[in-house]
Design an enzyme around this catalytic site. Structure first.
Site, PDB file in Angstrom:
ATOM      1  N   SER A 135      25.693 -27.919  -2.140  1.00 14.67           N
ATOM      2  CA  SER A 135      26.139 -27.588  -0.784  1.00 14.67           C
ATOM      3  C   SER A 135      25.357 -26.418  -0.198  1.00 14.67           C
ATOM      4  O   SER A 135      25.016 -25.460  -0.901  1.00 14.67           O
ATOM      5  CB  SER A 135      27.630 -27.256  -0.778  1.00 14.67           C
ATOM      6  OG  SER A 135      28.385 -28.370  -1.195  1.00 14.67           O
ATOM      7  N   ASN A 142      25.538 -34.792   5.293  1.00 14.18           N
ATOM      8  CA  ASN A 142      24.428 -35.665   5.662  1.00 14.18           C
ATOM      9  C   ASN A 142      23.153 -35.261   4.934  1.00 14.18           C
ATOM     10  O   ASN A 142      22.066 -35.234   5.511  1.00 14.18           O
ATOM     11  CB  ASN A 142      24.222 -35.623   7.183  1.00 14.18           C
ATOM     12  CG  ASN A 142      25.444 -36.112   7.931  1.00 14.18           C
ATOM     13  OD1 ASN A 142      25.821 -37.267   7.836  1.00 14.18           O
ATOM     14  ND2 ASN A 142      26.094 -35.213   8.660  1.00 14.18           N
ATOM     15  N   ARG A 293      72.975 -23.556  -3.733  1.00 15.93           N
ATOM     16  CA  ARG A 293      72.673 -23.060  -2.380  1.00 15.93           C
ATOM     17  C   ARG A 293      73.936 -22.854  -1.546  1.00 15.93           C
ATOM     18  O   ARG A 293      74.024 -23.223  -0.375  1.00 15.93           O
ATOM     19  CB  ARG A 293      71.708 -23.988  -1.654  1.00 15.93           C
ATOM     20  CG  ARG A 293      70.468 -24.373  -2.433  1.00 15.93           C
ATOM     21  CD  ARG A 293      69.772 -23.199  -3.080  1.00 15.93           C
ATOM     22  NE  ARG A 293      69.040 -22.371  -2.117  1.00 15.93           N
ATOM     23  CZ  ARG A 293      68.565 -21.168  -2.386  1.00 15.93           C
ATOM     24  NH1 ARG A 293      68.785 -20.616  -3.568  1.00 15.93           N
ATOM     25  NH2 ARG A 293      67.908 -20.501  -1.477  1.00 15.93           N
ATOM     26  N   GLN A 303      72.473 -36.978  -1.671  1.00  9.63           N
ATOM     27  CA  GLN A 303      71.623 -38.163  -1.604  1.00  9.63           C
ATOM     28  C   GLN A 303      70.239 -37.853  -1.040  1.00  9.63           C
ATOM     29  O   GLN A 303      69.219 -38.333  -1.555  1.00  9.63           O
ATOM     30  CB  GLN A 303      72.305 -39.230  -0.751  1.00  9.63           C
ATOM     31  CG  GLN A 303      71.636 -40.587  -0.803  1.00  9.63           C
ATOM     32  CD  GLN A 303      72.406 -41.617   0.006  1.00  9.63           C
ATOM     33  OE1 GLN A 303      72.518 -41.488   1.225  1.00  9.63           O
ATOM     34  NE2 GLN A 303      72.949 -42.626  -0.666  1.00  9.63           N
ATOM     35  N   VAL A 363      63.308 -27.523  -1.751  1.00 14.27           N
ATOM     36  CA  VAL A 363      63.637 -26.152  -2.152  1.00 14.27           C
ATOM     37  C   VAL A 363      64.043 -25.307  -0.951  1.00 14.27           C
ATOM     38  O   VAL A 363      64.864 -24.401  -1.057  1.00 14.27           O
ATOM     39  CB  VAL A 363      62.436 -25.524  -2.897  1.00 14.27           C
ATOM     40  CG1 VAL A 363      62.670 -24.059  -3.194  1.00 14.27           C
ATOM     41  CG2 VAL A 363      62.162 -26.305  -4.180  1.00 14.27           C
ATOM     42  N   GLY A 364      63.461 -25.601   0.205  1.00  7.37           N
ATOM     43  CA  GLY A 364      63.822 -24.864   1.401  1.00  7.37           C
ATOM     44  C   GLY A 364      62.968 -23.626   1.605  1.00  7.37           C
ATOM     45  O   GLY A 364      61.857 -23.513   1.082  1.00  7.37           O
ATOM     46  N   PHE A 387      36.910 -30.869  -0.579  1.00 10.08           N
ATOM     47  CA  PHE A 387      35.730 -30.609  -1.408  1.00 10.08           C
ATOM     48  C   PHE A 387      35.352 -31.834  -2.230  1.00 10.08           C
ATOM     49  O   PHE A 387      35.988 -32.874  -2.157  1.00 10.08           O
ATOM     50  CB  PHE A 387      35.916 -29.350  -2.252  1.00 10.08           C
ATOM     51  CG  PHE A 387      36.747 -29.467  -3.510  1.00 10.08           C
ATOM     52  CD1 PHE A 387      36.624 -28.488  -4.480  1.00 10.08           C
ATOM     53  CD2 PHE A 387      37.637 -30.503  -3.726  1.00 10.08           C
ATOM     54  CE1 PHE A 387      37.375 -28.549  -5.657  1.00 10.08           C
ATOM     55  CE2 PHE A 387      38.379 -30.583  -4.893  1.00 10.08           C
ATOM     56  CZ  PHE A 387      38.237 -29.595  -5.856  1.00 10.08           C
ATOM     57  N   ASP A 388      34.246 -31.696  -2.989  1.00 12.01           N
ATOM     58  CA  ASP A 388      33.716 -32.802  -3.777  1.00 12.01           C
ATOM     59  C   ASP A 388      33.481 -34.034  -2.904  1.00 12.01           C
ATOM     60  O   ASP A 388      33.797 -35.157  -3.278  1.00 12.01           O
ATOM     61  CB  ASP A 388      34.668 -33.149  -4.929  1.00 12.01           C
ATOM     62  CG  ASP A 388      33.976 -33.956  -6.023  1.00 12.01           C
ATOM     63  OD1 ASP A 388      33.214 -33.355  -6.798  1.00 12.01           O
ATOM     64  OD2 ASP A 388      34.194 -35.171  -6.086  1.00 12.01           O
ATOM     65  N   GLY A 390      34.065 -34.379   1.227  1.00  9.99           N
ATOM     66  CA  GLY A 390      35.273 -34.417   2.051  1.00  9.99           C
ATOM     67  C   GLY A 390      35.717 -35.837   2.332  1.00  9.99           C
ATOM     68  O   GLY A 390      34.896 -36.741   2.526  1.00  9.99           O
TER      69      GLY A 390
END
Length: 437
Positions: A135, A142, A293, A303, A363-364, A387-388, A390
């Site tokens: 890179s 390209n 919570r 559910q 989890v919130g 990466f690798d 895109g």
């Protein structure tokens, strides 16, 4: 082969042993480096963990057996990748980046080149680093574009019996080494032709550059959002000289070596996504089983929470098996390995970002705390589609090119074919695939 996703006893033992090692060596890396202010300091602080993995034989495990390592193919490599990346993506990425740095030599190097440059990576001691210098500033999607496009800007010119390499590189994992003076081995993508109109398949080369004594100018590391213990430097080659026989294969083979190397790593990036989803799921699932919570029962009894966890687990399993299939295709040199590897990379990386975000909803607001696992996992996962190669600029383009081929068979990669069940494997799609494998 029969369809069977059961690991062999040897693969299962490898999985268990690497899982235990990862927890022991990598489990507290993030805690040790999080407070350090600069990318260089954080990277340097991971060296002891990297050295322990090397000493335990993990780098040897990634190197193919035919060249002296202990590796038995991509499926086993995927097993190792998932176990390491699930615990600490930074050190894991440093190790797999060294593998990428060595891949062009495995694919195109002569036996003499391998014997000369590989021993430090087989020794099982120290902290050897290799880097694939591909890179460049301004982007390299390209890289093989013909004139008037720039393509690869780093140049290599012959001066007697030496290559003289000049140019800048960026986003090359660990390329500056542990001290800023260069990795132990650099595989450098260069343009060798003085005429910019020379086609890439005649001008591009990959040249071996052992840790240079002079001419490597480190310009600093990128302060990345995630992978905080991994180093992505920007650097410049100031007329670095190496012998003429350090070119891999021949001048003009660079394009094939680049594509072959990044085909192999595509499936591994998908596995990285699986590992991060797995770590995120484990945290969210345990949270849901133990946290009320403010309610009367753990939130997993609701559910909506149960459905969210079920959806996440389903997508994790789907991504894992697509990546295993891609790795197996690479191992057996299937003509469809490229298609499967690219699909695995796209699906695994993008599913990871989506699943981890959904698990944060379970989890919130607590998940938004950087001291909590999910926020850090998401930061690490965000790079996977980028990466690798895109997913938008490179990987989908590769799939698009396959789909446009006149002889493309949509069922071939699935193990079937529409009309010519007994036809010889000689289509252009299959020839191209076997070349990448």
């Amino acid at each position: 082969m029969a369809i069977d996703f059961t690991l062999t006893p040897e693969q299962r033992q490898l999985q268990v042993s690497v899982r235990e090692l990862a927890q022991k060596v990598l489990g507290d890396v993030d805690e040790q480096i999080r407070h350090l202010p600069s990318p260089d300091e954080r990277f340097a602080a991971t060296r002891p963990a990297y050295e322990q993995l090397v000493q335990a034989g993990l780098l040897q495990q990634l190197i193919p057996a035919p060249v002296g390592g202990k590796g038995n193919g991509m499926v086993e490599m995927a097993i190792v990748a998932e176990e390491l990346h699930a615990v600490d993506p930074s050190v894991s990425l440093t190790m797999f980046a060294s593998l990428l740095g060595l891949l062009p030599m495995f694919l195109g190097g002569s036996p003499e080149q391998v014997q000369r440059h590989l021993p430090p990576f087989l020794a099982g001691t120290g902290a050897p680093l290799a880097a694939f210098c591909f890179s460049e500033p301004g982007g390299s999607a390209n890289f093989d574009a013909p004139a008037p496009a720039d393509g690869v800007r780093t140049t290599a010119r012959l001066d007697g019996n030496e290559w003289v390499i000049s140019g800048s590189k960026r986003w090359v994992s660990s390329a500056s080494g542990w001290d800023g003076h260069g990795a132990d081995l650099l595989t450098v993508v260069c343009r060798t032709a003085t005429d910019p109109a020379t086609p890439p398949d005649q001008a591009l080369a990959v040249i071996l550059v052992p840790r240079p004594e002079r001419g490597f100018r480190y310009e600093g590391a990128i302060d990345m959002l995630g992978h905080r213990g991994h180093l992505a430097p920007t650097f410049h080659f100031d007329d670095i000289r190496v012998p003429k026989d350090h070119v891999l294969g021949e001048v003009g083979a660079g394009k094939a070596l680049i594509e072959g190397s990044f085909t192999g790593t595509a499936a591994l990036v998908g596995v990285f996504g699986v590992a991060m989803m797995r770590a995120a799921f484990d945290h969210a699932w345990r949270f849901a089983r133990t946290e009320n919570r403010g309610g009367a029962v753990p939130i997993i009894e609701h559910q909506a929470v149960g459905y969210a966890l079920a959806d996440a687990k389903t997508r994790i399993e789907a991504a894992r098996y697509l990546n295993w299939k891609a790795c197996h295709a690479l191992d057996v040199q299937s003509p469809h390995a490229l298609e499967l590897a690219v699909q695995a990379k796209i699906f695994g990386s993008e599913t990871a970002v989506s699943v981890i975000t959904d698990l944060m909803k379970v989890v919130g607001i607590e998940s938004y705390d950087r001291d909590q696992p999910l926020a850090r996992i998401l930061q690490d996962a965000l790079v996977l589609p980028l990466f690798d190669g895109g997913n938008l600029g490179v990987r989908r383009r590769q799939l698009h090119a396959l789909l446009r081929q006149p002889d493309y068979d949509p069922l071939a990669a699935a193990g079937g074919a529409r009309a010519k069940e007994n036809a010889p494997a000689s289509t252009s799609q299959e020839r191209r695939g076997s070349g990448y494998a």
